[in-house]
Design a protein around this motif. Structure first.
Motif, PDB file in Angstrom:
ATOM      1  N   LYS A  94       0.818  -0.998   0.001  1.00 20.53           N
ATOM      2  CA  LYS A  94      -0.424  -0.034  -0.112  1.00 20.53           C
ATOM      3  C   LYS A  94       0.422   1.392   0.509  1.00 20.53           C
ATOM      4  N   ASN A  95       1.925   1.310   0.693  1.00 19.23           N
ATOM      5  CA  ASN A  95       3.019   2.439   0.690  1.00 19.23           C
ATOM      6  C   ASN A  95       3.137   2.827  -0.420  1.00 19.23           C
ATOM      7  N   ALA A 155       2.276   1.516  -3.380  1.00 17.33           N
ATOM      8  CA  ALA A 155       1.218   2.694  -4.622  1.00 17.33           C
ATOM      9  C   ALA A 155       0.029   3.616  -3.470  1.00 17.33           C
ATOM     10  N   ARG A 156       0.686   4.505  -2.746  1.00 19.78           N
ATOM     11  CA  ARG A 156      -0.396   5.555  -2.052  1.00 19.78           C
ATOM     12  C   ARG A 156      -0.635   6.450  -3.014  1.00 19.78           C
ATOM     13  N   ASN A 157       0.419   6.950  -4.354  1.00 15.34           N
ATOM     14  CA  ASN A 157      -0.546   7.906  -4.658  1.00 15.34           C
ATOM     15  C   ASN A 157      -1.830   7.039  -6.083  1.00 15.34           C
ATOM     16  N   LEU A 158      -1.728   5.778  -6.127  1.00 13.80           N
ATOM     17  CA  LEU A 158      -2.719   5.697  -6.569  1.00 13.80           C
ATOM     18  C   LEU A 158      -3.996   5.545  -5.954  1.00 13.80           C
ATOM     19  N   ASN A 191      -4.628   6.990  -3.055  1.00 11.62           N
ATOM     20  CA  ASN A 191      -4.916   8.784  -2.864  1.00 11.62           C
ATOM     21  C   ASN A 191      -5.621   8.813  -4.066  1.00 11.62           C
ATOM     22  N   GLN A 192      -5.624   8.543  -5.156  1.00 14.19           N
ATOM     23  CA  GLN A 192      -6.003   9.293  -6.565  1.00 14.19           C
ATOM     24  C   GLN A 192      -7.488   8.168  -6.720  1.00 14.19           C
ATOM     25  N   TYR A 193      -7.617   7.134  -5.977  1.00 14.77           N
ATOM     26  CA  TYR A 193      -8.316   6.082  -6.624  1.00 14.77           C
ATOM     27  C   TYR A 193      -9.006   5.585  -5.955  1.00 14.77           C
ATOM     28  N   ASP A 221      -8.534   2.712  -2.908  1.00 11.02           N
ATOM     29  CA  ASP A 221      -7.529   1.040  -2.168  1.00 11.02           C
ATOM     30  C   ASP A 221      -7.869   0.068  -2.406  1.00 11.02           C
ATOM     31  N   TYR A 277      -3.185  -3.747  -8.696  1.00 11.73           N
ATOM     32  CA  TYR A 277      -4.078  -2.526  -8.842  1.00 11.73           C
ATOM     33  C   TYR A 277      -4.756  -2.460  -9.198  1.00 11.73           C
ATOM     34  N   GLU A 319       7.911  -2.348  -7.197  1.00 13.35           N
ATOM     35  CA  GLU A 319       6.980  -2.344  -8.467  1.00 13.35           C
ATOM     36  C   GLU A 319       7.205  -2.331 -10.034  1.00 13.35           C
TER      37      GLU A 319
END
Length: 89
Positions: A15-16, A18-21, A23-25, A27, A43, A66
Motif C-alpha cells: 500500500k505504501n 502504491a500510495r499515489n494511486l 490517494n487518487q483512485y 484502495d 492495483y 513495483e
C-alpha cells in the motif's frame, strides 16, 4: 479473469508503494497469487477508468517491487486461467 486465490490482506508495504494511486483512485487490489515464494498484487482501477498498463506489486519477505509496462502483463499471464484463444482474420 484471474485464478481464484485465497483471501489475503494487502501488506502495508504494498500500500505504501502504491500510495499515489490509492490517494487518487481508492484502495483496491487483487491478489494474483504466489510464485517462487513471492506474492503478487495488481492495483484495481475503478471500473469507469481507462488506463494503460496495470501496476503489479511483488511482495517478497517484506520488500516490494513495483512492476509496470509490458512486464506487468507477463506477470499477470502467470496467474490467468481459462483463456479462450480467438482467431483474428
Amino acid at each position: 479473469m484471474f485464478a481464484k486465490t485465497y483471501f489475503m490482506t494487502v501488506p502495508e508495504q504494498v500500500k505504501n508503494a502504491a500510495r499515489n494511486l490509492i490517494n487518487q483512485y481508492g484502495d483496491s487490489f487483487e491478489h494474483l497469487g504466489s510464485y517462487e515464494g513471492a506474492d503478487y498484487f495488481v492495483y484495481k482501477f475503478p471500473d469507469d477508468f481507462t488506463t494503460g498498463f496495470p501496476f503489479v506489486y511483488q511482495f517478497n519477505h517484506g520488500s516490494v517491487l513495483e512492476i509496470a509496462g509490458p512486464k506487468a502483463l507477463s506477470i499477470i499471464e502467470l496467474f490467468v486461467e481459462d483463456i479462450e484463444v480467438v482467431d483474428i482474420e
